[in-house]
Structures are given as C-alpha cells and as structure tokens.
Enzyme design. Structure first.
Site, PDB file in Angstrom:
ATOM      1  N   ARG A 211       0.878  -1.173   0.000  1.00 50.28           N
ATOM      2  CA  ARG A 211       0.000   0.000   0.000  1.00 50.28           C
ATOM      3  C   ARG A 211       0.908   1.213   0.000  1.00 50.28           C
ATOM      4  O   ARG A 211       1.800   1.325   0.852  1.00 50.28           O
ATOM      5  CB  ARG A 211      -0.885  -0.042   1.248  1.00 50.28           C
ATOM      6  CG  ARG A 211      -1.697   1.205   1.520  1.00 50.28           C
ATOM      7  CD  ARG A 211      -2.780   1.369   0.480  1.00 50.28           C
ATOM      8  NE  ARG A 211      -3.814   2.285   0.890  1.00 50.28           N
ATOM      9  CZ  ARG A 211      -3.728   3.612   0.837  1.00 50.28           C
ATOM     10  NH1 ARG A 211      -2.611   4.185   0.433  1.00 50.28           N
ATOM     11  NH2 ARG A 211      -4.742   4.352   1.202  1.00 50.28           N
TER      12      ARG A 211
ATOM     13  N   ASP B  24      -3.831   8.416  -0.925  1.00 47.57           N
ATOM     14  CA  ASP B  24      -5.085   7.667  -0.963  1.00 47.57           C
ATOM     15  C   ASP B  24      -5.724   7.928  -2.323  1.00 47.57           C
ATOM     16  O   ASP B  24      -6.169   9.042  -2.601  1.00 47.57           O
ATOM     17  CB  ASP B  24      -6.005   8.121   0.180  1.00 47.57           C
ATOM     18  CG  ASP B  24      -7.091   7.111   0.522  1.00 47.57           C
ATOM     19  OD1 ASP B  24      -7.029   5.959   0.040  1.00 47.57           O
ATOM     20  OD2 ASP B  24      -8.001   7.474   1.294  1.00 47.57           O
TER      21      ASP B  24
ATOM     22  N   GLU C 151     -11.245   4.972  -4.795  1.00 50.54           N
ATOM     23  CA  GLU C 151     -11.602   3.557  -4.866  1.00 50.54           C
ATOM     24  C   GLU C 151     -11.948   3.208  -6.308  1.00 50.54           C
ATOM     25  O   GLU C 151     -12.384   4.073  -7.080  1.00 50.54           O
ATOM     26  CB  GLU C 151     -12.802   3.260  -3.957  1.00 50.54           C
ATOM     27  CG  GLU C 151     -12.503   3.443  -2.495  1.00 50.54           C
ATOM     28  CD  GLU C 151     -11.439   2.500  -1.971  1.00 50.54           C
ATOM     29  OE1 GLU C 151     -11.356   1.346  -2.437  1.00 50.54           O
ATOM     30  OE2 GLU C 151     -10.675   2.919  -1.087  1.00 50.54           O
TER      31      GLU C 151
ATOM     32  N   ARG D   4      -1.384  -5.338   4.780  1.00 50.26           N
ATOM     33  CA  ARG D   4      -0.559  -4.851   3.670  1.00 50.26           C
ATOM     34  C   ARG D   4       0.659  -4.111   4.206  1.00 50.26           C
ATOM     35  O   ARG D   4       0.605  -3.486   5.255  1.00 50.26           O
ATOM     36  CB  ARG D   4      -1.363  -3.900   2.787  1.00 50.26           C
ATOM     37  CG  ARG D   4      -2.555  -4.544   2.140  1.00 50.26           C
ATOM     38  CD  ARG D   4      -3.378  -3.547   1.381  1.00 50.26           C
ATOM     39  NE  ARG D   4      -3.947  -2.560   2.297  1.00 50.26           N
ATOM     40  CZ  ARG D   4      -4.755  -1.584   1.936  1.00 50.26           C
ATOM     41  NH1 ARG D   4      -5.090  -1.431   0.671  1.00 50.26           N
ATOM     42  NH2 ARG D   4      -5.233  -0.744   2.813  1.00 50.26           N
TER      43      ARG D   4
END
Length: 192
Positions: free
Chosen positions: A28, A33, A36, A70
């Site tokens: 990750r 971020d 999605e 992760r």
C-alpha cells in the site's frame, strides 16, 4: 512494525491506484489515498499506477503494516521515480492527511489541483477523498453482505463463489479471473 529493510522486486499486479503486488507481497503506497476503483476516477487512477510501474523493478521501503496486513511503503521505480509522489503529481491520488503532513506531497497536490490534473478535473461534487467516499458508501455494499472497502485480493480470502464474483465485478479485482472468461477463482471456489 519495526522499520523493516528495504528490498527490490518486480511489480506483478496493480490492484488499484494505491496498491500493488510484488511477488506475493501486497504493498500500500504510504501517504497517499487514490479513489476507490468504483469511485469517480478510480479506474483512471489504477491505470496511471499501472502505466507507471507494471512489470517494472521497484525499491520498496516499508513504513508499517496496515490493519489489512498490507505493507505500507514508499516505492521508487528502477529509474529513481518516487511512485507515491508521482501519483499525487499526476492528480491520481490525494495526500492522505490522516497519515502524513509531508510538505512535498502537499505542494504536489496543490499544483495538481491548480492545474486541474487527473481527479482535479472532475466536477467538484465528484471529488471526495476516498476515506469520505468509503464512509458514505459502506451501507450500500453491506446490504448484500460484501464490501469493496474490505480488502480482499486473493481467492483464498473469499468465502464463496458469490463473494468472488462480487469482488471481480464490483471491486475491480480482475486478477481473480486469470483466464479472462468471466469466472473468478475457478480452481477453488467457482469450479464447474
């Protein structure tokens, strides 16, 4: 997690705009971020990361391990490009301010926003930090019992063929369908 040693590896899969696999290790990207996969600009963000690193050798510098198991890390491409920063600079990811206040990343995000790059070219009502988007959409997927925000990336993590189909069709985990015939996890869960 204690600071683990950096290692080099080849990127074997790009999961979404901020997650990848090197061999069997899920990474990750730290400090960012990306939208999605089912969020506006999610597929485009994945494509940006894919174009940057798929099949390339990278250096992975672990920071910690997240609640999904992760490895959260800084990733540098074989030619020296810092991938985490490149995603923000391209407008393909937000700075994840909950976990970083890195002034370099924030400056890159400010420039990307000013130039209308990537996700910053979307209408303002479609631009939501992924953390906010996940909160707003968690009940939507809870009704059917599966949730893209719950990170499942391998067949062995699925409990049924129905769940594997959900992750393939709704969450963009396309590698569950290795032979591209529309049936995920054929060797284990979805045997004919």
């Amino acid at each position: 997690m204690a600071q683990a040693r950096a290692w080099s590896g080849q990127v074997t899969h790009v999961i979404d705009g901020d997650s990848l696999l090197t061999g069997n290790r899920e990474i990750r990207l730290a400090g960012i971020d990306a939208p999605e996969y089912t969020q506006p600009y999610g597929r485009e963000a994945r494509q940006v990361l894919y174009d940057l690193i798929h099949g390339r050798s990278v250096q992975v510098k672990p920071v910690t391990t997240d609640r999904h198991g992760r490895i959260v890390a800084h990733v540098t491409r074989d030619d020296g490009l810092h991938v985490n920063a490149a995603m923000v600079e391209a407008g393909a990811a937000y700075v994840y301010r909950r976990y970083t206040d890195d002034p370099h990343l924030i400056a890159l995000e400010t420039v990307a926003k000013e130039k209308g790059k990537g996700l910053w070219s979307l209408p303002s009502d479609q631009r939501k930090p992924p953390e906010q988007w996940r909160r707003e959409h968690e009940n939507e997927t809870d009704r059917i019992g599966f949730n893209c925000a719950v990170r499942k990336t391998r067949c062995k993590q699925m409990t049924s063929c129905e769940e594997a189909r959900f992750y393939l069709t709704r969450c963009g985990t396309h590698w569950l369908d290795g032979n591209k015939d529309g049936v995920p996890c054929e060797r284990t869960l979805c045997k004919s």
